[in-house]
Design an enzyme around this catalytic site. Structure first.
Site, PDB file in Angstrom:
ATOM      1  N   GLU A  90     -21.995 -20.496  -8.805  1.00 25.66           N
ATOM      2  CA  GLU A  90     -22.132 -20.293  -7.361  1.00 25.66           C
ATOM      3  C   GLU A  90     -20.785 -20.066  -6.681  1.00 25.66           C
ATOM      4  O   GLU A  90     -20.667 -19.257  -5.785  1.00 25.66           O
ATOM      5  CB  GLU A  90     -22.813 -21.515  -6.743  1.00 25.66           C
ATOM      6  CG  GLU A  90     -23.240 -21.232  -5.327  1.00 25.66           C
ATOM      7  CD  GLU A  90     -23.444 -22.498  -4.545  1.00 25.66           C
ATOM      8  OE1 GLU A  90     -23.573 -22.385  -3.332  1.00 25.66           O
ATOM      9  OE2 GLU A  90     -23.455 -23.579  -5.149  1.00 25.66           O
ATOM     10  N   ASP A  91     -19.754 -20.791  -7.139  1.00 23.32           N
ATOM     11  CA  ASP A  91     -18.483 -20.787  -6.402  1.00 23.32           C
ATOM     12  C   ASP A  91     -17.402 -19.893  -6.993  1.00 23.32           C
ATOM     13  O   ASP A  91     -16.337 -19.759  -6.414  1.00 23.32           O
ATOM     14  CB  ASP A  91     -17.929 -22.222  -6.332  1.00 23.32           C
ATOM     15  CG  ASP A  91     -18.818 -23.123  -5.494  1.00 23.32           C
ATOM     16  OD1 ASP A  91     -19.665 -22.578  -4.782  1.00 23.32           O
ATOM     17  OD2 ASP A  91     -18.666 -24.352  -5.562  1.00 23.32           O
TER      18      ASP A  91
END
Length: 739
Positions: A90-91
């Site tokens: 996600e990051d």
């Protein structure tokens, strides 16, 4: 950052990593350690540029989550590696495919499940949180480890929330109390559940939380001495019997003390079982049961038990896998004390949930409670149509329910949630049996379908091929499995009728020179005070909306235009200067203000909690009724803040000296001579509070009263309650929310 700081930080990261390997609950092979090391290196590299709100390096978060997964939940290498990688996709630049190539498909699948759910389209009808919860719960179908790591992630976020804005803390904490704590409970993670609930309370009701914490500290010495006095007595007898054991004093969680205070309307001092004693004994699996009852007899030799509060979770474990014997005994100084008896194995299962089962698995007996529960969940999850909020509500009901144990005619044991009916039992055997249930017998006697079952009942279902569910059945069941199945059958029927109704309505309106389009449908729904177009078509289909009502609607529609012009032409009446001044005052004083800019907006007070000025409140933007104002400790607050965080608006009262509000007090005490007279005197003479209604009655020396008073704000009400409590003979004064 200076080089020295960076060096210190790197040392701290390395230390955390070593700690992670040391505390792992399962024995790690060399292969496992290599896998974890690789995951750690990938995560450190991927997150190297990131920092958390508090300023520390982001990598500390995945390590902390992996530590919870390893020690508190007790999962193995695959889960530890997945926890280290849970935010990578996600990051950072890495994709799920990259993870699969570097590691294996299993870890990639878990990480994908953990990657935050893509934002769904925000529609007023759909709550984004509920939608996200639903998607998260659906991952249970893939791998339960996704949810276990998600719970660990949430726990660490809750532990490190101090640097966040207040409104974010309240939202995340409400969400935690609403869904994550019940999930942890259902998966048998009692330790984590308690931590999540306590932290949830800390951020949703900080004053209450800190009040209870300080009171626990004040009474700690006295509690410790009390526990020691009991354990000293028990130790002698247990030692004499040659039992190997440890005794722990366990304070009740802050959240459960708060729940008891609310449910029973008592103060902190009046909550008696604020702690429990736990006796954990060594035993091989063959002697476990025998030793538990031996310890029971030793405890009850010294202290008298309460027969109604004996809980035997050893003969029939909870479906969460929990096993223990709970005895409530009358301890010294006339206080009730709960004593929990568990073997070391039972204690591990209770603390670490299902993961501990694997450690004690016998041969191929993989099919333990978790499998059974997951199968039930999968059934609930299959029915994912309908409103996400309803889905999450239903799901929650199943998470926290207590259990009863009933028997089939052949003597097999079935566990059902407490409050389940004989119709629920029919659906628990098989949906087809449920749908065709004609009647039920409990302990040989014919009973209604909504008969509430008790533990130990033997239940027989009578079926008929011609039997079909009707809408009343929804009132007869409590389990989501039964409700979903009944809804499905009814919906198919409803849709058929609604389709016919729509055609019928088009024809009828054509005769009345009205076209059936989107705006007409909306007007009709609003005119007949319905919720959806389906309700409208269904009612036309079954004939509850007749021709005359449709004619009235058409006439009203024709007149609307005329009325619009009439109102525009009408002159407004003269308003006196005095009235204008009065309105000015009430505008300045009596409106609540909303949001950061303290805007004055129209609102309604919610009936569920009846807030008055001075109460801590928030605004909730409803779909049809504008802003509704609720108290922060309203029974619905957590559900609303969790499911509809984007529709919550901060609110507070400004000076409220210009208006009066109603509040209802419930008063109990001993029926002494002149009590009523004294009570009315105290209320009337106190700060000019007006009594609006009063009902008092005495029965066999007990006094019960309900008084509705009109006050200006919360401070005056609190003073009044304190003064009533001082009257000789009064025992309790509580404010009733829904007056």
């Amino acid at each position: 950052m200076t080089e020295i700081d960076l060096e210190q930080e790197n040392k701290a990261i390395a230390k955390e990593y070593k700690e992670l390997l040391r505390i792992s609950y399962q024995t790690l092979t060399e292969e496992d350690k290599k896998l974890i090391r690789k995951a750690f290196d990938v995560a450190v590299d991927a997150h190297k540029e990131q920092r958390r709100k508090s300023g520390e390096a982001y990598i500390f978060h995945p390590i902390a989550v992996a530590k919870i997964v390893a020690s508190e939940i007790g999962l193995g290498a695959t889960s530890i590696a997945s926890a280290l990688l849970h935010d990578v996709v996600e990051d950072t630049e890495l994709t799920v495919e990259d993870i699969e190539n570097m590691f294996n498909p299993k870890i990639a699948q878990i990480v994908e499940g953990l990657t935050k759910i893509a934002q769904v389209k925000t529609d007023q009808e759909i709550s984004m949180q509920a939608e996200n919860f639903r998607k998260m719960l659906l991952t249970l179908n893939d791998d339960v480890r996704v949810i276990l790591i998600k719970i660990a992630d949430r726990l660490h976020n809750m532990q490190t929330m101090d640097s966040m804005a207040d409104y974010k803390q309240a939202k995340i904490a409400s969400e935690t109390l609403y869904i994550y704590a019940p999930l942890a409970h259902r998966l048998g993670l009692y330790n984590i559940k308690n931590q999540l609930e306590d932290l949830g309370l800390k951020y949703t009701e900080p004053d209450v939380y800190h009040g209870i914490v300080s009171k626990i500290k004040e009474s700690k010495e006295e509690q410790d001495a009390y526990i020691k006095s009991i354990s000293d007595v028990l130790q002698k007898s247990l030692d004499a019997e040659g039992i190997e054991y440890t005794i722990k004093g366990r304070p009740k969680s802050i959240y459960s003390i708060r729940r008891k205070m609310l449910n029973q309307g008592v103060s902190f001092e009046e909550v008696y079982d604020k702690f429990a004693l736990r006796i954990i004994y060594k035993a091989n699996q063959n002697d476990e049961k025998f030793l538990a009852w031996k310890i029971y007899s030793i405890v009850t030799d010294h202290y008298r038990p309460s027969p109604s509060r004996l809980r035997d979770w050893i003969s029939s474990p909870k479906s969460t896998g929990y096993e223990a014997l709970h005895i409530t005994v009358m301890g010294p100084k006339g206080r009730w004390v709960e004593i929990q008896v568990r073997s070391e194995r039972m204690d591990e299962v209770a603390e670490k949930g299902y993961a501990a089962h694997y450690k004690y698995k016998q041969g191929s007996s993989e099919e333990h409670g978790l499998e059974t529960w997951l199968n039930l969940l999968k059934e609930a999850l299959e029915n994912t149509s309908g409103n996400a909020v309803d889905f999450v509500e239903d799901f929650k009901l199943n998470l926290y329910s207590k259990e009863i144990y009933v028997f089939t005619p052949k003597g097999e044991i079935k566990s059902l949630p407490k409050g389940a009916t004989s119709l629920d039992f029919a659906f628990s055997i098989h949906s087809e049996i449920g749908v065709h249930t004609r009647g039920t017998r409990v302990n040989g006697k014919l009973v209604p379908l909504n008969h509430v079952l008790n533990s130990g009942d033997q239940v027989e279902v009578i079926t008929s091929a011609n039997q079909k569910p009707n809408s009343h059945w929804l009132d007869y069941v409590t389990t989501s499995r039964a409700r979903n199945k009944i809804k499905n059958v009814l919906n198919e029927n409803t849709k058929k009728i609604a389709e016919e109704g729509k055609e019928l309505l088009t024809r009828k309106l054509r005769h009345l020179k009205v076209t059936l389009n989107e705006s007409t449908v909306n007007e009709l729904v609003s005119y007949f005070k319905l919720k959806t177009s389906l309700d409208l078509f269904y009612r036309v289909g079954v004939g509850t909306i007749d021709n005359q009502q449709l004619k009235d609607f058409a006439a009203m529609k024709g007149n609307t235009l005329m009325n619009f012009f009439k109102n525009r032409i009408k002159r407004s009446p003269q308003v006196s200067q005095e009235q204008i001044h009065k309105d000015e005052i009430s505008r300045n004083y009596d409106l609540l203000v909303f949001g950061k800019n303290e805007d004055k907006l129209d609102y309604k007070l919610a009936n569920c909690c009846n807030p008055i000025p001075g109460d801590d409140v928030f605004g909730f933007i409803t779909i049809n009724e504008g802003i509704k104002v609720h108290k922060k400790d309203c029974p619905n607050a957590i559900r609303l803040q969790s499911n509809y965080a984007y529709r919550i608006i901060p609110a507070k009262w400004i000076d409220s000296s210009q208006e009066e509000f109603k509040a209802t007090l419930k008063i109990t005490g001993m029926d002494t001579l002149g009590l009523t007279n004294e009570l009315t005197k105290v209320i009337s003479n106190n700060m000019n509070v007006n009594i609006q209604s009063i009902s008092l009655n005495g029965n066999a020396g007990v006094f019960n009263g309900q008084v509705t008073v009109v006050v200006q704000n919360n401070t005056i009400l609190k003073k009044l309650i304190d003064n009533i409590k001082k009257i000789d003979g009064i025992d309790k004064v509580t404010r009733i929310a829904n007056a």
